[in-house]
Design an enzyme around this catalytic site. Structure first.
Site: not given
Length: 201
Positions: A79, A58, A15, A12-13, A9-10
């Site tokens: 995850e 996400r 990350n 995330s908040e 996924h791109g």
């Protein structure tokens, strides 16, 4: 040739602030949405014939931005559950529990109330193997840990020897048959925006 197209996924908040997410249901950041959009053309050119995704937000957002809003949500592709470490900043873990964090990254330590690496690897690889039945090009939109687990399960590459894959990157495994035993790494950690070599877990 059978292929598994594995997309993280791109960003995330969490990350963006380098917090461990595990199974916390966190949205993409604006940067993450841009990353996923940039990868869309690459994924379309690979012509997946089936798409599955983690059921966490996400991953679903990323699948939609890639052009696959119909991706089948699969809880088994979540995850790894990091238990008591959920939401903890990685820098704090390294400062206070550095050896435990490094051992966790290597697959040999389980945080309190978390999921073991072997359980996680079995859960995710079983789900992907089953989903790949009848598909020549299976697109799996998931998480960095899931991709590391699949690399160990399918080609024997242990997590201690793999950097975290970048956000909105694609990794490809290819096989000449439908079995697990002849898969090979065809592409690793590709992003049209360039490599991310210090991606957060």
């Amino acid at each position: 040739m059978k292929r598994l197209l594995l997309v993280r996924h791109g960003e995330s908040e969490w990350n963006a602030t380098r917090r461990l997410q595990g199974q916390a249901d966190i949205s993409l950041s604006e940067t993450g949405r841009q990353q996923a959009t940039a990868l869309a053309e690459t994924v379309r050119s690979l012509r997946p014939d089936r798409t599955v995704a983690s059921d966490l937000r996400r991953a679903g957002e990323t699948a939609t931005l890639l052009g696959y809003p119909e991706a089948e949500p699969m809880p088994a592709l979540r995850e790894i559950d990091v238990g008591a470490w959920t939401g903890v900043e990685i820098a704090d873990l390294i400062a206070g529990q550095g050896e435990a964090y490094r051992s966790w990254r290597a697959g040999s330590f389980t945080p309190p109330s978390g999921e073991s690496w072997d359980q996680f690897k079995s859960r995710t690889s079983g789900a992907v193997f089953d989903a790949s039945a009848g598909a020549e090009r299976l697109l799996v939109v998931c998480h960095g840990g899931v991709i590391r687990a699949l690399l160990e399960a399918f080609i024997g590459l242990p997590p201690a020897r793999i950097i975290p894959v970048g956000p909105a990157s694609v990794t490809i495994l290819a096989a000449k048959s439908d079995g697990r035993d002849d898969m090979r790494l065809e592409l690793f950690n590709y992003s049209p925006l360039g490599p991310v070599l210090d991606a957060p877990d």
